[in-house]
Design a protein around this motif. Structure first.
Motif, short mmCIF file in Angstrom:
data_model
loop_
_atom_site.label_atom_id
_atom_site.label_comp_id
_atom_site.label_asym_id
_atom_site.label_seq_id
_atom_site.Cartn_x
_atom_site.Cartn_y
_atom_site.Cartn_z
N ALA A 16 0.83 -1.21 0.00
CA ALA A 16 0.00 0.00 0.00
C ALA A 16 0.86 1.26 0.00
O ALA A 16 1.92 1.30 0.61
N LEU A 17 0.38 2.30 -0.68
CA LEU A 17 1.14 3.53 -0.86
C LEU A 17 1.60 4.16 0.44
O LEU A 17 2.66 4.76 0.52
N THR A 18 0.78 4.05 1.47
CA THR A 18 1.15 4.72 2.73
C THR A 18 2.20 3.95 3.50
O THR A 18 2.89 4.51 4.35
N THR A 19 2.36 2.67 3.21
CA THR A 19 3.19 1.83 4.08
C THR A 19 4.63 2.31 4.20
O THR A 19 5.16 2.42 5.29
N PHE A 20 5.26 2.59 3.06
CA PHE A 20 6.68 2.94 3.12
C PHE A 20 6.91 4.24 3.87
O PHE A 20 7.93 4.42 4.52
N GLY A 21 5.95 5.15 3.79
CA GLY A 21 6.08 6.41 4.53
C GLY A 21 6.02 6.18 6.03
O GLY A 21 6.57 6.95 6.81
N GLU A 22 5.34 5.12 6.43
CA GLU A 22 5.13 4.90 7.86
C GLU A 22 6.03 3.84 8.47
O GLU A 22 5.97 3.60 9.67
N THR A 23 6.87 3.20 7.65
CA THR A 23 7.84 2.29 8.25
C THR A 23 9.00 3.13 8.79
O THR A 23 9.26 4.24 8.31
N SER A 24 9.68 2.58 9.78
CA SER A 24 10.80 3.33 10.36
C SER A 24 11.85 3.57 9.28
O SER A 24 11.88 2.87 8.26
N ARG B 214 7.56 6.25 19.54
CA ARG B 214 7.71 5.35 18.40
C ARG B 214 8.93 5.80 17.59
O ARG B 214 9.48 6.88 17.83
N LEU B 215 9.34 4.98 16.64
CA LEU B 215 10.50 5.31 15.81
C LEU B 215 10.09 6.31 14.72
O LEU B 215 8.97 6.25 14.21
N PRO B 216 10.99 7.24 14.37
CA PRO B 216 10.68 8.18 13.30
C PRO B 216 10.54 7.46 11.95
O PRO B 216 11.21 6.45 11.70
N ASN B 217 9.68 8.00 11.09
CA ASN B 217 9.51 7.43 9.76
C ASN B 217 9.66 8.53 8.70
O ASN B 217 9.94 9.70 9.03
N GLU C 284 18.01 5.27 18.22
CA GLU C 284 19.09 4.80 17.35
C GLU C 284 19.37 3.32 17.58
O GLU C 284 19.60 2.57 16.63
N ARG C 285 19.34 2.91 18.85
CA ARG C 285 19.58 1.49 19.15
C ARG C 285 18.48 0.61 18.59
O ARG C 285 18.72 -0.50 18.14
N ALA C 286 17.24 1.12 18.63
CA ALA C 286 16.09 0.31 18.21
C ALA C 286 15.95 0.22 16.70
O ALA C 286 15.20 -0.60 16.19
N ASP C 287 16.65 1.09 15.98
CA ASP C 287 16.52 1.10 14.52
C ASP C 287 17.91 1.21 13.88
O ASP C 287 18.22 2.18 13.21
N PRO C 288 18.76 0.16 14.11
CA PRO C 288 20.17 0.28 13.71
C PRO C 288 20.36 0.46 12.21
O PRO C 288 21.35 1.06 11.79
N GLN C 289 19.40 -0.02 11.39
CA GLN C 289 19.58 0.12 9.94
C GLN C 289 19.54 1.60 9.51
O GLN C 289 20.01 1.95 8.43
N ALA C 290 18.97 2.43 10.36
CA ALA C 290 18.88 3.86 10.03
C ALA C 290 20.18 4.58 10.32
O ALA C 290 20.34 5.75 10.00
N ASN C 291 21.11 3.89 10.98
CA ASN C 291 22.33 4.55 11.43
C ASN C 291 23.53 3.64 11.16
O ASN C 291 24.17 3.16 12.06
N VAL C 292 23.81 3.40 9.87
CA VAL C 292 24.89 2.49 9.49
C VAL C 292 26.23 3.20 9.65
O VAL C 292 26.42 4.30 9.14
N GLN C 293 27.13 2.56 10.38
CA GLN C 293 28.47 3.11 10.59
C GLN C 293 29.50 2.14 10.03
O GLN C 293 29.50 0.97 10.39
#
Ligand SMILES: [Zn+2]
Length: 241
Positions: free
Chosen positions: A36-44, A110-113, A165-174
């Motif tokens: 659905a179109l909205t899904t990607f906007g609302e995933t972390s 919640r995690l930012p999206n 940051e800990r809960a969404d490590p893929q958003a913060n690749v080092q």
């Protein structure tokens, strides 16, 4: 996930003038129209980036390469890593509220999206944008002083950001890098989207060039040329030049 050359070229053209976050969503909606179109906007952000990694691997393969320089001695560094090197475990589903308790404050958030990033994109200062982002993500606050989400003590805000940051490590690749010249060791953040969009930009220019050459030589339509496999287009191109 399936994306044709014609669809990718269309997304590249439609996305050209959009904000980077909208570009990323457009790409994902093109690659996964069944979602659905909205899904990607609302995933972390991390979950979105995991999809972008999958798309990147399908389009251009698993290996990333680049050049940088050592922050200590300036020596040029060649980077090479693979998608699996930077894949993180998926975060909890976005409906799962996270929680911290600190300084007599208990905060559910919640995690930012991507929709959050778009909503705060017009803020001029990074601090204002960061604060607005936190406000959007705080779901509830319980504190002895009756504090609201907009008046969290600074240590609580900091702890909240760290937990995000800990809960969404893929958003913060080092990337952990070592300089072969001076032995300096450092961490460098890597954001998949700008890298991928640059590759798509380069691909689009190469593809348009192929269309131009083949259409000029054979009179085929743009659509007929784009519907060929990349291999076949490349072989014809070699015969023409
Ligand atoms: Zn160095």
């Amino acid at each position: 996930m399936d994306i044709s050359a014609a669809e990718l070229l269309q997304a590249w053209e439609d996305g050209a003038s959009l904000h980077p976050v909208r570009k990323a969503l457009l790409l994902l909606n093109t690659a996964w129209p069944e979602i659905a179109l909205t899904t990607f906007g609302e995933t972390s952000i991390g979950e979105r980036d995991a999809y972008l990694l999958t798309l990147r691997q399908a389009l251009f393969g698993p290996t990333f390469t680049g050049v940088g320089s050592c922050p200590a001695c300036g020596e040029p560094i060649e980077l090479s890593f693979r998608v699996e090197d930077i894949r993180a475990l998926p975060p909890p589903h976005e409906s799962d509220a996270l929680e911290i308790a600190l300084d007599s404050c208990r905060v559910w958030f919640r995690l930012p999206n991507s929709l959050d990033l778009l909503a705060v994109a017009s803020h001029r200062s990074v601090d204002d944008a960061r604060r607005a982002l936190l406000l959007r993500c705080v779901l509830d606050v319980e504190s002895e002083e009756g504090r609201g989400a907009h008046e969290l003590p600074e240590p609580v805000e900091r702890a909240l950001v760290e937990q995000m940051e800990r809960a969404d490590p893929q958003a913060n690749v080092q990337l952990a890098l070592d300089c072969p010249g001076c032995g300096h060791h450092w961490l460098q953040s890597f954001d998949v989207f700008p890298y991928l969009w640059q590759e798509i930009d380069d691909w689009a220019m190469r593809t348009l060039n192929e269309v131009h050459l083949l259409a000029s030589a054979y009179g085929w339509s743009e659509r007929a040329i784009l519907d060929m496999t990349a291999r076949r287009r490349g072989l014809y191109r070699e015969m023409v030049i």
